[in-house]
Design a protein around this motif. Structure first.
Motif, PDB file in Angstrom:
ATOM      1  N   VAL A 234       0.967  -1.192   0.171  1.00 39.00           N
ATOM      2  CA  VAL A 234       0.138  -0.057   0.137  1.00 39.00           C
ATOM      3  C   VAL A 234       0.905   1.186   0.026  1.00 39.00           C
ATOM      4  O   VAL A 234       0.753   2.277  -0.937  1.00 39.00           O
ATOM      5  CB  VAL A 234      -1.013   0.108   1.079  1.00 39.00           C
ATOM      6  CG1 VAL A 234      -1.745   1.264   1.438  1.00 39.00           C
ATOM      7  CG2 VAL A 234      -2.039  -1.366   1.026  1.00 39.00           C
ATOM      8  N   PRO A 235       1.890   1.399   0.840  1.00 38.68           N
ATOM      9  CA  PRO A 235       2.731   2.486   0.791  1.00 38.68           C
ATOM     10  C   PRO A 235       3.340   2.718  -0.504  1.00 38.68           C
ATOM     11  O   PRO A 235       3.697   3.529  -1.078  1.00 38.68           O
ATOM     12  CB  PRO A 235       3.440   2.786   2.125  1.00 38.68           C
ATOM     13  CG  PRO A 235       3.273   1.328   2.730  1.00 38.68           C
ATOM     14  CD  PRO A 235       2.238   0.674   2.062  1.00 38.68           C
TER      15      PRO A 235
ATOM     16  N   VAL B 153      -5.911   6.042  -3.937  1.00 40.77           N
ATOM     17  CA  VAL B 153      -5.032   5.004  -4.234  1.00 40.77           C
ATOM     18  C   VAL B 153      -4.764   4.122  -3.161  1.00 40.77           C
ATOM     19  O   VAL B 153      -4.889   3.024  -3.212  1.00 40.77           O
ATOM     20  CB  VAL B 153      -3.715   5.454  -5.131  1.00 40.77           C
ATOM     21  CG1 VAL B 153      -2.928   4.209  -5.238  1.00 40.77           C
ATOM     22  CG2 VAL B 153      -4.099   5.859  -6.532  1.00 40.77           C
ATOM     23  N   SER B 154      -4.372   4.839  -1.977  1.00 39.51           N
ATOM     24  CA  SER B 154      -4.276   4.221  -1.023  1.00 39.51           C
ATOM     25  C   SER B 154      -5.511   3.157  -0.467  1.00 39.51           C
ATOM     26  O   SER B 154      -5.268   2.030  -0.075  1.00 39.51           O
ATOM     27  CB  SER B 154      -3.938   4.871   0.316  1.00 39.51           C
ATOM     28  OG  SER B 154      -2.746   5.576   0.142  1.00 39.51           O
ATOM     29  N   GLU B 155      -6.711   3.905  -0.608  1.00 37.16           N
ATOM     30  CA  GLU B 155      -7.846   3.181  -0.226  1.00 37.16           C
ATOM     31  C   GLU B 155      -8.056   1.874  -1.149  1.00 37.16           C
ATOM     32  O   GLU B 155      -8.499   0.854  -0.655  1.00 37.16           O
ATOM     33  CB  GLU B 155      -9.030   4.013   0.184  1.00 37.16           C
ATOM     34  CG  GLU B 155      -8.951   5.064   1.184  1.00 37.16           C
ATOM     35  CD  GLU B 155      -9.026   4.399   2.195  1.00 37.16           C
ATOM     36  OE1 GLU B 155      -9.782   3.215   2.398  1.00 37.16           O
ATOM     37  OE2 GLU B 155      -8.519   5.054   3.592  1.00 37.16           O
TER      38      GLU B 155
ATOM     39  N   THR C 282      -5.754  -0.715  -0.520  1.00 37.08           N
ATOM     40  CA  THR C 282      -5.868  -1.372   0.704  1.00 37.08           C
ATOM     41  C   THR C 282      -7.229  -2.506   0.683  1.00 37.08           C
ATOM     42  O   THR C 282      -7.178  -3.487   1.238  1.00 37.08           O
ATOM     43  CB  THR C 282      -6.431  -0.356   1.771  1.00 37.08           C
ATOM     44  OG1 THR C 282      -5.286   0.280   1.944  1.00 37.08           O
ATOM     45  CG2 THR C 282      -6.844  -1.017   3.235  1.00 37.08           C
ATOM     46  N   ASN C 283      -8.272  -1.932  -0.178  1.00 38.00           N
ATOM     47  CA  ASN C 283      -9.339  -2.998  -0.414  1.00 38.00           C
ATOM     48  C   ASN C 283      -8.876  -4.073  -1.233  1.00 38.00           C
ATOM     49  O   ASN C 283      -9.171  -5.189  -0.917  1.00 38.00           O
ATOM     50  CB  ASN C 283     -10.293  -2.085  -1.086  1.00 38.00           C
ATOM     51  CG  ASN C 283     -11.082  -1.064  -0.367  1.00 38.00           C
ATOM     52  OD1 ASN C 283     -10.957  -1.054   0.750  1.00 38.00           O
ATOM     53  ND2 ASN C 283     -12.100  -0.274  -1.034  1.00 38.00           N
ATOM     54  N   ALA C 284      -7.992  -4.024  -2.168  1.00 39.61           N
ATOM     55  CA  ALA C 284      -7.383  -5.043  -2.985  1.00 39.61           C
ATOM     56  C   ALA C 284      -6.726  -5.938  -2.080  1.00 39.61           C
ATOM     57  O   ALA C 284      -6.584  -7.150  -2.169  1.00 39.61           O
ATOM     58  CB  ALA C 284      -6.575  -4.568  -4.180  1.00 39.61           C
TER      59      ALA C 284
END
Length: 143
Positions: free
Chosen positions: A18-19, A48-50, A53-55
């Motif tokens: 994620v980061p 993009v982070s969200e 994170t969902n993926a």
């Protein structure tokens, strides 16, 4: 700038990605002319982070990787997609569960709408999906 630019990266479905994907998109957008310290850049990084994170969290181990696609058409439209191989599409979790998580898609929808963009989901050939956001580039690059 060229009429069409695109970039893509595939990362493991691991929280450490994620980061990494956030940094990737931040560097890419700066290269394409979006000021890194602008509000639109902050919004895109959060979106993009969200999405990433969902993926990672909601594919239940069935998607070993996810792919980020970023496209800029004619300095007008920025499209960002995150693809995974899990068939379940994003959904808002019940209020009781949302206390600790489940707000990601709401954040994505709000930030996308606030920027005058759209959110869509398309199926992939392997039974997964791509969650796309489209944002007007002029708004993103000027602020």
């Amino acid at each position: 700038m060229a009429d069409h630019q695109e970039a893509s990266v595939t990362l493991p479905s691991d929280p450490a990605s994620v980061p990494a994907v956030r940094r990737y998109v931040s560097d890419l957008l700066a290269e394409w002319g979006m000021p890194e310290d602008s509000d639109p850049a902050d919004s895109v990084r959060l979106i993009v982070s969200e999405l990433a994170t969902n993926a990672v969290l909601h594919t239940l181990g069935t998607s070993p990787t996810f792919t980020l696609d970023v496209r800029l058409d004619r300095d007008e439209q920025l499209r960002i997609g995150v693809t995974d191989s899990h068939p379940r599409w994003p959904q808002r979790l019940p209020a009781a569960v949302q206390q600790d998580n489940g707000r990601g898609i709401l954040i994505i929808r709000h930030l996308t709408a606030e920027a005058g963009g759209t959110l869509s989901v398309t199926p992939t050939a392997d039974g997964g999906k791509t969650v796309w956001i489209s944002l007007p580039w002029a708004t993103a690059a000027v602020e």
